[in-house]
Design a protein around this motif. Structure first.
Motif, mmCIF file in Angstrom:
data_model
loop_
_atom_site.group_PDB
_atom_site.id
_atom_site.type_symbol
_atom_site.label_atom_id
_atom_site.label_comp_id
_atom_site.label_asym_id
_atom_site.label_seq_id
_atom_site.Cartn_x
_atom_site.Cartn_y
_atom_site.Cartn_z
ATOM 1 N N GLN A 12 -5.201 17.740 26.666
ATOM 2 C CA GLN A 12 -5.784 17.337 27.043
ATOM 3 C C GLN A 12 -6.501 16.573 25.766
ATOM 4 O O GLN A 12 -7.740 15.761 26.510
ATOM 5 C CB GLN A 12 -6.274 16.981 28.800
ATOM 6 N N GLU A 13 -6.485 16.445 24.391
ATOM 7 C CA GLU A 13 -7.031 16.181 22.979
ATOM 8 C C GLU A 13 -6.638 15.242 22.903
ATOM 9 O O GLU A 13 -6.185 14.273 23.135
ATOM 10 C CB GLU A 13 -7.554 16.946 22.225
ATOM 11 N N SER A 14 -8.296 13.856 22.517
ATOM 12 C CA SER A 14 -7.706 12.482 22.449
ATOM 13 C C SER A 14 -7.708 12.719 20.609
ATOM 14 O O SER A 14 -8.927 13.928 20.377
ATOM 15 C CB SER A 14 -8.387 11.072 23.064
ATOM 16 N N PHE A 15 -7.572 11.556 19.476
ATOM 17 C CA PHE A 15 -7.725 11.672 18.301
ATOM 18 C C PHE A 15 -7.289 10.722 17.550
ATOM 19 O O PHE A 15 -6.455 9.790 18.304
ATOM 20 C CB PHE A 15 -7.130 12.892 17.633
ATOM 21 N N THR A 16 -7.624 9.542 15.995
ATOM 22 C CA THR A 16 -6.535 9.404 15.843
ATOM 23 C C THR A 16 -5.815 9.803 14.628
ATOM 24 O O THR A 16 -5.938 11.001 14.675
ATOM 25 C CB THR A 16 -7.758 8.326 14.857
ATOM 26 N N LEU A 17 -4.365 8.979 14.450
ATOM 27 C CA LEU A 17 -3.761 10.018 13.775
ATOM 28 C C LEU A 17 -3.717 8.028 12.747
ATOM 29 O O LEU A 17 -3.969 6.636 12.786
ATOM 30 C CB LEU A 17 -2.314 9.764 14.296
ATOM 31 N N SER A 18 -3.650 8.525 11.158
ATOM 32 C CA SER A 18 -3.626 7.497 10.165
ATOM 33 C C SER A 18 -2.761 7.743 8.842
ATOM 34 O O SER A 18 -1.933 9.277 9.104
ATOM 35 C CB SER A 18 -5.492 8.106 9.650
ATOM 36 N N CYS A 19 -2.343 6.820 8.625
ATOM 37 C CA CYS A 19 -1.326 6.879 7.524
ATOM 38 C C CYS A 19 -1.414 5.834 6.332
ATOM 39 O O CYS A 19 -1.965 5.237 6.591
ATOM 40 C CB CYS A 19 0.212 7.078 7.830
ATOM 41 N N ILE A 20 -0.826 6.463 5.617
ATOM 42 C CA ILE A 20 -0.247 4.945 4.591
ATOM 43 C C ILE A 20 0.608 4.573 4.709
ATOM 44 O O ILE A 20 1.754 5.376 4.920
ATOM 45 C CB ILE A 20 -0.854 5.392 2.813
ATOM 46 N N GLU A 21 0.215 2.997 4.682
ATOM 47 C CA GLU A 21 1.460 2.434 4.461
ATOM 48 C C GLU A 21 1.800 1.085 3.100
ATOM 49 O O GLU A 21 0.655 1.319 2.869
ATOM 50 C CB GLU A 21 1.628 0.996 5.682
ATOM 51 N N ASN A 22 2.589 0.901 3.049
ATOM 52 C CA ASN A 22 2.785 0.461 1.634
ATOM 53 C C ASN A 22 3.243 -1.117 1.982
ATOM 54 O O ASN A 22 4.527 -1.302 2.323
ATOM 55 C CB ASN A 22 3.809 1.301 0.426
ATOM 56 N N ARG A 23 2.635 -1.867 1.378
ATOM 57 C CA ARG A 23 2.964 -3.107 1.417
ATOM 58 C C ARG A 23 3.118 -3.638 -0.093
ATOM 59 O O ARG A 23 1.642 -4.089 -0.637
ATOM 60 C CB ARG A 23 1.993 -3.804 2.298
ATOM 61 N N GLY A 24 4.058 -3.571 -0.592
ATOM 62 C CA GLY A 24 4.171 -3.790 -1.790
ATOM 63 C C GLY A 24 4.171 -3.221 -3.077
ATOM 64 O O GLY A 24 3.832 -1.958 -2.847
ATOM 65 N N GLU A 25 3.127 -3.854 -3.309
ATOM 66 C CA GLU A 25 1.788 -3.213 -4.820
ATOM 67 C C GLU A 25 0.484 -2.488 -4.160
ATOM 68 O O GLU A 25 0.445 -1.488 -4.445
ATOM 69 C CB GLU A 25 2.087 -4.108 -5.728
ATOM 70 N N GLN A 26 0.296 -3.218 -2.564
ATOM 71 C CA GLN A 26 -1.174 -2.020 -2.252
ATOM 72 C C GLN A 26 -0.263 -1.501 -1.385
ATOM 73 O O GLN A 26 0.488 -1.654 -0.162
ATOM 74 C CB GLN A 26 -1.415 -3.250 -1.695
ATOM 75 N N ASN A 27 -1.367 -0.156 -1.009
ATOM 76 C CA ASN A 27 -1.746 0.513 -0.462
ATOM 77 C C ASN A 27 -2.464 0.041 1.394
ATOM 78 O O ASN A 27 -3.162 -0.379 0.587
ATOM 79 C CB ASN A 27 -1.498 2.315 -0.240
ATOM 80 N N HIS A 28 -2.124 0.472 2.567
ATOM 81 C CA HIS A 28 -2.739 0.103 3.665
ATOM 82 C C HIS A 28 -3.173 1.617 4.362
ATOM 83 O O HIS A 28 -1.675 2.031 4.826
ATOM 84 C CB HIS A 28 -2.148 -0.983 4.671
ATOM 85 N N ARG A 29 -4.262 1.588 5.033
ATOM 86 C CA ARG A 29 -4.066 2.882 5.617
ATOM 87 C C ARG A 29 -4.380 2.348 7.391
ATOM 88 O O ARG A 29 -5.018 0.859 7.564
ATOM 89 C CB ARG A 29 -5.739 3.224 5.458
ATOM 90 N N ILE A 30 -3.224 2.989 8.210
ATOM 91 C CA ILE A 30 -3.467 2.095 9.384
ATOM 92 C C ILE A 30 -3.781 3.656 9.783
ATOM 93 O O ILE A 30 -3.592 4.560 10.199
ATOM 94 C CB ILE A 30 -1.555 2.095 10.105
ATOM 95 N N SER A 31 -5.166 4.088 11.210
ATOM 96 C CA SER A 31 -5.746 4.433 12.153
ATOM 97 C C SER A 31 -4.838 4.143 13.870
ATOM 98 O O SER A 31 -4.996 2.766 13.889
ATOM 99 C CB SER A 31 -6.785 5.035 12.614
ATOM 100 N N LEU A 32 -4.337 5.250 14.502
ATOM 101 C CA LEU A 32 -4.234 4.610 15.438
ATOM 102 C C LEU A 32 -4.764 5.622 16.321
ATOM 103 O O LEU A 32 -5.647 6.499 16.338
ATOM 104 C CB LEU A 32 -2.281 5.032 16.112
ATOM 105 N N TRP A 33 -5.448 5.314 17.881
ATOM 106 C CA TRP A 33 -6.001 6.312 18.791
ATOM 107 C C TRP A 33 -4.949 6.449 19.398
ATOM 108 O O TRP A 33 -4.274 5.339 20.555
ATOM 109 C CB TRP A 33 -7.234 5.321 19.891
#
Length: 81
Positions: A12-33
């Motif tokens: 019953q623990e909540s947390f964020t899940l983060s990953c790096i997404e490659n979008r062409g030449e740039q990386n973006h970090r995505i976080s999900l609750w």
């Protein structure tokens, strides 16, 4: 990652899940609750269950417990016993 997520939700623990997404030449970090009340679905390309890298799972669990953020990083090589 699924094993860590399921373990956290079972507790019953909540947390964020983060990953790096490659979008062409740039990386973006995505976080999900992630929360136990939010339905999740895991989809896999292979029907076989892979052998779990226990040391990697432990690292992810310890990191998530400390920071509250589960980061999706590449799996390190399994330690030879």
């Amino acid at each position: 990652m699924k094993s860590v997520v399921v373990t956290k939700l079972r507790r019953q623990e909540s947390f964020t899940l983060s990953c790096i997404e490659n979008r062409g030449e740039q990386n973006h970090r995505i976080s999900l609750w992630i929360h136990p009340s939010i339905p999740l679905e895991f989809e896999f390309d292979d029907s076989d269950r892979p052998e779990l890298n226990r040391s990697w799972l432990n690292e992810m669990m310890v990191s998530t417990n400390g920071s509250g953020d589960l980061r999706v990083d590449p799996e390190p090589a399994a330690a030879v016993a």
